[in-house]
Structure formats: C-alpha cells, structure tokens
Design an enzyme around this catalytic site. Structure first.
Site, PDB file in Angstrom:
ATOM      1  N   GLY A  74     -11.373  18.114  -1.032  1.00 35.07           N
ATOM      2  CA  GLY A  74     -12.662  18.251  -1.719  1.00 35.07           C
ATOM      3  C   GLY A  74     -12.542  18.150  -3.232  1.00 35.07           C
ATOM      4  O   GLY A  74     -13.337  18.742  -3.953  1.00 35.07           O
ATOM      5  N   ASN A 130     -11.547   6.903  -9.345  1.00 40.15           N
ATOM      6  CA  ASN A 130     -11.502   7.242  -7.922  1.00 40.15           C
ATOM      7  C   ASN A 130     -12.904   7.059  -7.375  1.00 40.15           C
ATOM      8  O   ASN A 130     -13.688   7.988  -7.314  1.00 40.15           O
ATOM      9  CB  ASN A 130     -10.996   8.671  -7.707  1.00 40.15           C
ATOM     10  CG  ASN A 130     -10.873   9.017  -6.224  1.00 40.15           C
ATOM     11  OD1 ASN A 130     -11.189   8.199  -5.355  1.00 40.15           O
ATOM     12  ND2 ASN A 130     -10.406  10.214  -5.920  1.00 40.15           N
ATOM     13  N   CYS A 133     -13.227   8.609  -2.839  1.00 42.05           N
ATOM     14  CA  CYS A 133     -12.866   9.833  -2.134  1.00 42.05           C
ATOM     15  C   CYS A 133     -13.741   9.957  -0.897  1.00 42.05           C
ATOM     16  O   CYS A 133     -14.964   9.919  -0.994  1.00 42.05           O
ATOM     17  CB  CYS A 133     -13.077  11.063  -3.009  1.00 42.05           C
ATOM     18  SG  CYS A 133     -12.994  12.591  -2.035  1.00 42.05           S
ATOM     19  N   LYS A 168      -9.813   2.123  -8.020  1.00 39.35           N
ATOM     20  CA  LYS A 168      -9.118   2.362  -6.745  1.00 39.35           C
ATOM     21  C   LYS A 168     -10.058   2.073  -5.583  1.00 39.35           C
ATOM     22  O   LYS A 168     -11.126   2.677  -5.466  1.00 39.35           O
ATOM     23  CB  LYS A 168      -8.609   3.803  -6.687  1.00 39.35           C
ATOM     24  CG  LYS A 168      -7.659   4.050  -5.509  1.00 39.35           C
ATOM     25  CD  LYS A 168      -6.935   5.380  -5.652  1.00 39.35           C
ATOM     26  CE  LYS A 168      -5.878   5.585  -4.585  1.00 39.35           C
ATOM     27  NZ  LYS A 168      -5.130   6.847  -4.768  1.00 39.35           N
ATOM     28  N   THR A 196      -7.251   6.503   0.707  1.00 41.32           N
ATOM     29  CA  THR A 196      -7.096   6.941   2.103  1.00 41.32           C
ATOM     30  C   THR A 196      -8.211   6.382   2.985  1.00 41.32           C
ATOM     31  O   THR A 196      -9.260   5.976   2.504  1.00 41.32           O
ATOM     32  CB  THR A 196      -7.135   8.475   2.183  1.00 41.32           C
ATOM     33  OG1 THR A 196      -8.378   8.919   1.637  1.00 41.32           O
ATOM     34  CG2 THR A 196      -5.969   9.092   1.445  1.00 41.32           C
ATOM     35  N   GLY A 270       2.687   8.474  -2.593  1.00 39.28           N
ATOM     36  CA  GLY A 270       2.063   9.783  -2.507  1.00 39.28           C
ATOM     37  C   GLY A 270       2.596  10.604  -1.351  1.00 39.28           C
ATOM     38  O   GLY A 270       3.397  11.526  -1.530  1.00 39.28           O
ATOM     39  N   THR A 271       2.174  10.259  -0.140  1.00 38.05           N
ATOM     40  CA  THR A 271       2.511  11.068   1.031  1.00 38.05           C
ATOM     41  C   THR A 271       4.022  11.246   1.205  1.00 38.05           C
ATOM     42  O   THR A 271       4.478  12.325   1.595  1.00 38.05           O
ATOM     43  CB  THR A 271       1.875  10.446   2.293  1.00 38.05           C
ATOM     44  OG1 THR A 271       0.459  10.410   2.094  1.00 38.05           O
ATOM     45  CG2 THR A 271       2.183  11.249   3.548  1.00 38.05           C
TER      46      THR A 271
END
Ligand code: DHB
Length: 312
Positions: A74, A130, A133, A168, A196, A270-271
C-alpha cells in the site's frame, strides 16, 4: 589485457555497472541503499515516495511462493520531507559513485509533479514515475494503464524537473508498446519495464483472500518471462526509441543478460535481494564478466538488443 567493460549510460546517466537496486527493496534508509552499492550495485531506486507520508495497508500484506512474492504494502512511506535525510546520507556515503533514482507517486497528476519537484531538490539524479502500483485505490494503476493519462503525467513531471524522467510500465495491459509510446510522447527520457503483475492468493480453508488488500503485485521468477517479452516488444516495435531498464524476476547473470539481449540498457533487481542477500550483485557481475570473456565481448552495451529473431 583489460577486462570486459560493464559500465553503461542510460538517458545520459553513467552507471559503473548495469545492475540497479529496484524500488521497494532494501531502500528504507540511506545506509541500506549505500550498502547495496558497497555490495556491487551500480545504482539504486528509492522506495516510492509521495509528497505526504502514507501508512500503507494492514497485515498480511505479503505472500511468498516458490516462484515469487505477492505483496500489497500500500505504498507506505514517510513522504519526501521525511525521507530527505536518507537521500542525504546516501549521497554523502557513496559520493557520486552510484546514481540514485527517486521513485514517486501521487493521487493526481499535480501530486506526482509536486513529489518529483520535491525529490529533485534533494539532489537525486533522476525520477522514476511509479504509474503502476497495483495496490492503492486512486494511486497508480489507473494512471499507468491509460496512454492519454501516461502522456499527460509524464509531460507534467517533465515540465517540473530538469533531471531525467523514467516511466515504470505495468505488464497488466493489452499493448505494452502503446503504453511505452505514450510515455515517449510525454517526453520521458527512459522506460522501466516492468512493474509487478496484479495477482491474488486464496486460503482454501477460510475461503478468504490472504492479503487484506485482496489483490497484490506479483514479482520474482514467475514474472521474468513476461518482463523479457515486454522489453523485447518495446525494443523491436520500431516506434519507441527510449532506453529501457529491464526489471522482473532477475536473480542470475543469465537472467540479466536475457533482459539486455531483449533490449534493456540496464536492469533492476528486487525480489532476489529480498529473498537472498546483497551478494546477488557481485555474483551477477562475475557471471557476466566470465560470459563476456568466453564470448569475446568487450562492452556490455554491445549486447543490448542483440537477441536474434523476427520483429514483433
Ligand atoms: C506496491 C507498489 C508497487 O508499485 C508494486 O509493484 C507492488 C506493491 C505496494 O506498495 O503495495
């Protein structure tokens, strides 16, 4: 003999290597971002910042799979002012050795532009919008899926800051090329592909979505083939001429090279950092160097877009 060269230039910004710490990972503090650089990152992206602080969603907001992570944080953040000491600490620790890109968001085009203006004043090298999201109503995805909104959003941010602006992109779209073209029309200096993928998990005992937000954004290995496809389609569209930073599920040197061969000038990680540790940067660098020596390639940039194949 000199070794292969890993340094790259993206939208006029020089990076010592093409591996950039992605937004939202190990970027809580200036010290954690500087540590990523010490461990081999060529640059970093801040967590996504809004003008005012935001709390984010209640737990649970993360679900792990063997093949990725689903999260709906969030967009919690201390606001641009609340984060300014972190940028200052990063800049004084790294002393210009690795650029810092500030990720920004807002609930209107004006708010995006104000956040961008405020981070510019902190001394960051570039802005990453961004616009995708998946988790906060009124923030993000509805901006990032509409080409007309993307164009206006980028235009407004570009009119506010003199530094390079990256947009992005979300993979949740029918045409990634249309979205990329819209960012180009708005005057973006570069693209980041991809954010994502909207996804969800249901607990079959409680019959409830696991995340309080119901849906979240999927990252990690499951996302990689989608990201590679998006980068390839943009780079081979013949319509978009912006540099691309690839992102989505990179954890090995082969993964990074896939994105580069698809058309990315640099990549974000990232991940893999969330899962393992910051060793990933030096391991990928080592693997790429060995490959380049074996394949007799002098510069990493010589491989950008080198994937063979028909135009899409
Ligand atoms: C969140 C934001 C993102 O941009 C994303 O891709 C995934 C999660 C979040 O803060 O909820």
């Amino acid at each position: 003999m000199e070794g292969p060269k890993l340094d790259v230039e993206v939208a006029g910004i020089r990076f010592l290597n093409p591996l950039i710490l992605a937004s939202g990972v190990a970027d809580e503090t200036g010290a954690s971002m500087a540590e990523a650089v010490r461990m081999g990152a060529g640059g970093v992206v801040t967590k996504s910042l809004s003008l005012e602080p935001r709390e984010g969603h209640p737990n649970p907001c993360v679900v792990e799979f063997p093949y990725g992570i689903l999260n709906a944080m969030g967009l919690p953040n201390p606001g641009v002012r609340g984060y300014s000491d972190e940028v200052e600490e990063y800049l004084s620790t790294t002393r210009g050795s690795a650029p810092i890109i500030a990720s920004v968001f807002g609930s209107s085009i004006e708010e995006y532009a104000m956040a961008a203006g405020a981070v510019k004043d902190l001394g960051v090298h570039a802005v990453e919008i961004n616009g995708s999201c998946p988790n906060a109503r009124g923030l993000g995805l509805q901006f990032g899926q509409d080409p007309l909104v993307i164009e206006d959003l980028v235009k407004e941010v570009k009119a506010t800051v003199p530094i390079p602006v990256f947009f992005k992109l979300t993979p949740a779209c029918s045409s990634i090329v249309d979205l990329a073209q819209a960012a180009q029309m708005g005057g973006a200096d570069g693209l980041v592909a991809v954010n994502t993928m909207p996804a969800m998990k249901i607990d079959v005992r409680t019959r409830m979505p696991v995340l309080t937000n119901v849906t979240g954004g999927l990252s990690g290995p499951a996302l990689r083939p989608v990201g590679v496809r998006c980068v390839y389609q943009i780079a081979n569209s013949g319509k978009v001429h912006l540099p691309i930073i690839g992102a989505g599920g990179i954890s090995t040197w082969e993964d990074a090279l896939e994105y580069i061969m698809a058309g990315a000038s640099a990549v974000q990680i990232g991940t893999a950092v969330t899962w393992g540790n910051l060793d990933v940067f030096s391991k990928i660098k080592e693997g790429m160097m060995t490959y380049m020596i074996e394949e007799r390639i002098g510069r990493i940039s010589d491989m950008v877009g080198s994937a063979k194949g028909v135009r899409s």
